[in-house]
Scaffold this active site. Structure first.
Site, short mmCIF file in Angstrom:
data_model
loop_
_atom_site.label_atom_id
_atom_site.label_comp_id
_atom_site.label_asym_id
_atom_site.label_seq_id
_atom_site.Cartn_x
_atom_site.Cartn_y
_atom_site.Cartn_z
N ALA A 64 11.74 -3.24 6.15
CA ALA A 64 11.66 -1.80 6.45
C ALA A 64 12.51 -1.03 5.45
CB ALA A 64 12.10 -1.54 7.88
N GLY A 65 12.28 -1.28 4.15
CA GLY A 65 12.93 -0.48 3.12
C GLY A 65 12.19 0.83 2.97
N ALA A 71 7.27 5.80 -1.66
CA ALA A 71 8.42 6.09 -0.80
C ALA A 71 9.69 5.71 -1.53
CB ALA A 71 8.31 5.28 0.50
N LYS A 108 -4.57 -2.45 -9.30
CA LYS A 108 -3.20 -1.94 -9.21
C LYS A 108 -2.23 -2.93 -9.85
CE LYS A 108 0.04 0.41 -6.20
NZ LYS A 108 0.68 0.50 -4.88
P1 NAD Z 1 12.60 -1.70 -0.93
O1 NAD Z 1 13.44 -2.27 -2.00
O2 NAD Z 1 12.85 -0.29 -0.54
O3 NAD Z 1 12.71 -2.59 0.37
C1 NAD Z 1 12.44 -3.99 0.32
C2 NAD Z 1 13.54 -4.72 1.09
O4 NAD Z 1 14.77 -4.59 0.36
C3 NAD Z 1 13.81 -4.14 2.47
O5 NAD Z 1 14.06 -5.21 3.33
C4 NAD Z 1 15.04 -3.28 2.26
O6 NAD Z 1 15.80 -3.09 3.40
C5 NAD Z 1 15.79 -4.08 1.23
N1 NAD Z 1 16.69 -3.20 0.48
C6 NAD Z 1 16.38 -2.06 -0.19
N2 NAD Z 1 17.48 -1.51 -0.74
C7 NAD Z 1 18.51 -2.33 -0.42
C8 NAD Z 1 19.91 -2.31 -0.69
N3 NAD Z 1 20.46 -1.34 -1.41
N4 NAD Z 1 20.67 -3.31 -0.18
C9 NAD Z 1 20.12 -4.30 0.55
N5 NAD Z 1 18.79 -4.38 0.84
C10 NAD Z 1 18.01 -3.41 0.37
O7 NAD Z 1 11.10 -1.95 -1.40
P2 NAD Z 1 9.81 -1.03 -1.22
O8 NAD Z 1 9.79 -0.06 -2.31
O9 NAD Z 1 9.73 -0.60 0.19
O10 NAD Z 1 8.66 -2.10 -1.53
C11 NAD Z 1 8.15 -3.00 -0.56
C12 NAD Z 1 6.79 -3.49 -1.06
O11 NAD Z 1 5.91 -2.37 -1.14
C13 NAD Z 1 6.83 -4.07 -2.49
O12 NAD Z 1 5.87 -5.09 -2.61
C14 NAD Z 1 6.42 -2.88 -3.35
O13 NAD Z 1 5.88 -3.30 -4.59
C15 NAD Z 1 5.38 -2.24 -2.45
N6 NAD Z 1 5.12 -0.82 -2.68
C16 NAD Z 1 6.16 0.07 -2.78
C17 NAD Z 1 5.87 1.42 -3.00
C18 NAD Z 1 6.97 2.46 -3.09
O14 NAD Z 1 6.69 3.60 -3.50
N7 NAD Z 1 8.20 2.16 -2.70
C19 NAD Z 1 4.55 1.84 -3.12
C20 NAD Z 1 3.52 0.89 -2.97
C21 NAD Z 1 3.83 -0.44 -2.75
#
Ligand code: NAD
Length: 310
Positions: free
Chosen positions: A9-10, A132, A188
């Site tokens: 849930a990032g 996001a 993509k």
């Molecule tokens: P994210 O890095 O925000 O989150 C992924 C995980 O990392 C989560 O469990 C989160 O809690 C953890 N995390 C994030 N920052 C952290 C920190 N500072 N310390 C510790 N843990 C941390 O990743 P995301 O952008 O949500 O991407 C998730 C999936 O979705 C990936 O496969 C990505 O390619 C895909 N995606 C992302 C986006 C976007 O715009 N973010 C768009 C389309 C697809």
């Protein structure tokens, strides 16, 4: 009640989770980032949009503390975290016989990894144009608009596909059923396999990369290599269309001023999804006897960079 778990849930998991929660569903955010989970439980998830900042009350739990079963698990960890997350959720009984797993992660081959946990008929693959960001733990930055294209991983349609589609659309996420989700996933992944590693290796924005007069000479052979591997996997891509899409990202008015997410991950000291992009293309190439020297080299270059942050 229909129970939805957002595993990872990032930024993106936060967006999808909050949207489904706001539509009235029972949603739990599952994550391993303690500070993030604690802040969401103490203060709610803070959501900042272009026009507004508000708070959404939504339960969050560390994966080690989950104690319920889910009807739908949306997996939105980074690609390299997904198997460990699902292995854990399965080991503590969160996945029941009918649990659907919906992946919206970027990259290739997720269906193969997810099929270790549930049958293909319970796996749904999605490609999303939503984006996001996180401003900090428990603080989402949600800008722009998007869509979600989804399909059951085995290509079949069923009532559950319609149900999931309905959940996403009630959440305002503009979802539709895809007739060929693998084509969207590979398209993509091609964009991501070109701009993400090249801008990361060169430390350039998308605009700066595109400003190089010979950038086409760099990317056309790379696109061709990916298109050839995709074809060997049974997915027909259009090279010219992919080139157009990549070049459409160059102008400052579109995505040009941004660094791709891999650049951001690397510069924040985090491992990248390279093994699920160029690395997965190279692995498929090797298995199918299609040479992939460019994707192999790019994967090694990013691994070399990652060694500096480990
Ligand atoms: P994210 O890095 O925000 O989150 C992924 C995980 O990392 C989560 O469990 C989160 O809690 C953890 N995390 C994030 N920052 C952290 C920190 N500072 N310390 C510790 N843990 C941390 O990743 P995301 O952008 O949500 O991407 C998730 C999936 O979705 C990936 O496969 C990505 O390619 C895909 N995606 C992302 C986006 C976007 O715009 N973010 C768009 C389309 C697809």
């Amino acid at each position: 009640m229909y129970k939805v778990g957002i595993a990872g849930a990032g930024a993106m998991g936060g967006r999808i989770g909050v949207s489904i929660k706001e539509a009235g569903y029972d949603v739990t955010l599952i994550d391993n980032w303690e500070e993030h989970v604690n802040r969401i439980n103490a203060q709610g998830m803070e959501v900042q949009t272009e026009t507004d900042t508000y708070t959404v009350e939504i339960p969050a739990v560390l994966s080690k503390d989950v104690n319920e079963q889910f009807d739908l698990i949306v997996i939105l960890t980074k690609s390299m975290q997904s198997e460990a997350m699902l292995e854990h959720l399965q080991s503590i009984g969160c996945i029941h016989d009918e649990t659907a797993i919906l992946s919206m992660m970027n990259g290739l081959g997720h269906e193969e990894r997810l099929s270790k946990f549930v049958p293909m008929s319970q796996i749904y693959l999605a490609v999303t144009m939503w984006t996001a960001g996180l401003r900090g733990p428990g603080q989402l930055l949600l800008e722009g608009n998007g869509t979600i294209d989804l399909q059951r991983a085995d290509g079949e349609k069923d009532a559950r596909t319609d149900f999931i589609l309905n959940v996403l659309n009630e959440a305002g996420l503009h979802a539709q059923i895809s007739e060929d989700v693998f084509k969207s996933i590979w398209s993509k992944a091609t964009l991501n396999s070109v701009l993400n590693p090249l801008c990361t290796i060169l430390d350039k924005t998308i605009y700066e990369f595109g400003s190089y007069p010979e950038s086409r000479q760099m990317i056309v052979p790379l696109i061709e290599e990916i298109v050839t591997v995709a074809k060997a996997k049974g997915v027909e891509l259009d090279s010219a269309e992919l080139l157009n899409k990549i070049e459409a990202a160059y102008p400052k008015e579109t995505q040009g001023l941004h660094y791709p997410s891999m650049h951001q991950d690397y510069n924040n000291g985090r491992l990248t999804e390279i093994d699920y992009l160029n690395g997965q293309v190279a692995a498929y190439g090797q298995a199918l006897n299609v040479p992939t020297p460019l994707n192999t080299m790019i994967t090694h270059l990013i691994h070399q960079l990652e060694m500096k942050i480990q």
